[in-house]
Scaffold this motif. Structure first.
Motif, PDB file in Angstrom:
ATOM      1  N   GLY A   1       0.815  -1.217   0.000  1.00 50.74           N
ATOM      2  CA  GLY A   1       0.000   0.000   0.000  1.00 50.74           C
ATOM      3  C   GLY A   1       0.843   1.259   0.000  1.00 50.74           C
ATOM      4  N   GLY A   2       1.882   1.264   0.821  1.00 52.54           N
ATOM      5  CA  GLY A   2       2.783   2.419   0.851  1.00 52.54           C
ATOM      6  C   GLY A   2       3.496   2.621  -0.475  1.00 52.54           C
ATOM      7  N   LEU A   3       3.920   1.522  -1.085  1.00 53.78           N
ATOM      8  CA  LEU A   3       4.560   1.621  -2.401  1.00 53.78           C
ATOM      9  C   LEU A   3       3.588   2.138  -3.457  1.00 53.78           C
ATOM     10  CD1 LEU A   3       6.715  -1.635  -2.524  1.00 53.78           C
ATOM     11  CD2 LEU A   3       7.529   0.731  -2.390  1.00 53.78           C
ATOM     12  N   TRP A   4       2.322   1.732  -3.352  1.00 55.22           N
ATOM     13  CA  TRP A   4       1.321   2.217  -4.300  1.00 55.22           C
ATOM     14  C   TRP A   4       1.175   3.736  -4.182  1.00 55.22           C
ATOM     15  CZ3 TRP A   4      -3.550   4.586  -4.077  1.00 55.22           C
ATOM     16  CH2 TRP A   4      -4.247   4.611  -5.290  1.00 55.22           C
ATOM     17  N   VAL A   5       1.114   4.239  -2.947  1.00 56.50           N
ATOM     18  CA  VAL A   5       0.974   5.686  -2.746  1.00 56.50           C
ATOM     19  C   VAL A   5       2.200   6.423  -3.283  1.00 56.50           C
ATOM     20  CG1 VAL A   5       0.816   7.521  -1.001  1.00 56.50           C
ATOM     21  CG2 VAL A   5      -0.653   5.494  -0.818  1.00 56.50           C
TER      22      VAL A   5
ATOM     23  N   ALA B   1       7.145   6.375 -16.345  1.00 49.86           N
ATOM     24  CA  ALA B   1       8.533   6.305 -15.902  1.00 49.86           C
ATOM     25  C   ALA B   1       8.535   6.221 -14.375  1.00 49.86           C
ATOM     26  CB  ALA B   1       9.305   7.523 -16.378  1.00 49.86           C
ATOM     27  N   ARG B   2       8.899   5.119 -13.860  1.00 56.38           N
ATOM     28  CA  ARG B   2       8.961   4.839 -12.421  1.00 56.38           C
ATOM     29  C   ARG B   2       7.593   4.788 -11.749  1.00 56.38           C
ATOM     30  NH1 ARG B   2      12.558   9.298 -11.363  1.00 56.38           N
ATOM     31  NH2 ARG B   2      13.591   9.164 -13.316  1.00 56.38           N
ATOM     32  N   GLY B   3       6.847   5.890 -11.737  1.00 53.60           N
ATOM     33  CA  GLY B   3       5.611   5.968 -10.972  1.00 53.60           C
ATOM     34  C   GLY B   3       4.543   4.993 -11.408  1.00 53.60           C
ATOM     35  N   GLY B   4       4.287   4.967 -12.698  1.00 48.20           N
ATOM     36  CA  GLY B   4       3.268   4.056 -13.209  1.00 48.20           C
ATOM     37  C   GLY B   4       3.655   2.606 -12.999  1.00 48.20           C
ATOM     38  N   ILE B   5       4.927   2.323 -13.202  1.00 44.58           N
ATOM     39  CA  ILE B   5       5.414   0.953 -13.025  1.00 44.58           C
ATOM     40  C   ILE B   5       5.330   0.545 -11.558  1.00 44.58           C
ATOM     41  CG2 ILE B   5       7.475  -0.514 -13.170  1.00 44.58           C
ATOM     42  CD1 ILE B   5       8.224   1.220 -15.670  1.00 44.58           C
ATOM     43  N   LEU B   6       5.762   1.426 -10.653  1.00 49.89           N
ATOM     44  CA  LEU B   6       5.738   1.122  -9.223  1.00 49.89           C
ATOM     45  C   LEU B   6       4.313   0.931  -8.716  1.00 49.89           C
ATOM     46  CD1 LEU B   6       7.239   0.765  -6.557  1.00 49.89           C
ATOM     47  CD2 LEU B   6       7.184   3.259  -6.283  1.00 49.89           C
ATOM     48  N   SER B   7       3.404   1.826  -9.087  1.00 50.16           N
ATOM     49  CA  SER B   7       2.034   1.692  -8.585  1.00 50.16           C
ATOM     50  C   SER B   7       1.347   0.464  -9.178  1.00 50.16           C
ATOM     51  CB  SER B   7       1.225   2.965  -8.829  1.00 50.16           C
ATOM     52  OG  SER B   7       1.097   3.249 -10.195  1.00 50.16           O
ATOM     53  N   THR B   8       1.611   0.155 -10.436  1.00 52.75           N
ATOM     54  CA  THR B   8       1.011  -1.027 -11.049  1.00 52.75           C
ATOM     55  C   THR B   8       1.564  -2.307 -10.416  1.00 52.75           C
ATOM     56  OG1 THR B   8       0.640   0.128 -13.137  1.00 52.75           O
ATOM     57  CG2 THR B   8       0.675  -2.279 -13.216  1.00 52.75           C
TER      58      THR B   8
END
Length: 150
Positions: free
Chosen positions: A97-101, A121-128
């Protein structure tokens, strides 16, 4: 039906779920600022194509608005997944959950740059990736809860 006992550490899953409130407030403030800079009046949800072609700030507004909207589309599922997974694996739920935020913050910053491709770039990949982790963890958790009934 057995009673649900909250495990030690469940508060971490609740904190992670609650952090989405602050994510939403932060994104709303970015949308409002971009709306004002682009001169897009309420209740218009997005700048029209002609407005975007005439103004970079209209494109930035659309990108910022879309980043927020995309978060709102996913938040209920993510929050539910955090709270369900937290019933058996609170630290896993809090971590994903924290990684998603964090991923959503990076996604928003990239998307609202006015270059829509920057959202991944980074954000979309991390949240997905973290959302997929939550989906798998939730599926496993629900399976364990169901098996406990037999």
């Amino acid at each position: 039906m057995p009673a649900i006992q909250l495990p030690e550490g469940y508060s971490y899953a609740v904190v992670a779920a609650s952090s989405t409130i602050y994510l939403n407030i932060w994104q709303m403030s970015r949308v409002n600022k971009a709306r004002k800079q682009a001169g897009i009046a309420y209740p218009q949800l997005y700048a029209e194509k002609a407005e975007v072609e005439a103004s970079q700030s209209a494109l930035v507004f659309n990108c910022t608005q879309r980043a927020h909207q995309n978060t709102l589309e996913n938040a209920p599922h993510v929050i539910l997944a955090m709270l369900v997974t937290g019933l058996k694996y609170p630290y896993v739920a809090a971590g994903f959950g924290g990684l998603w935020v964090v991923g959503r913050v990076l996604y928003t910053l990239g998307y609202s740059s006015g270059h829509p491709s920057n959202r991944n770039a980074r954000g979309g990949i991390l949240s997905t990736a973290s959302f997929l982790g939550l989906i798998l963890a939730t599926t496993f958790t629900v399976g364990k809860l169901l098996m406990a009934e037999f």
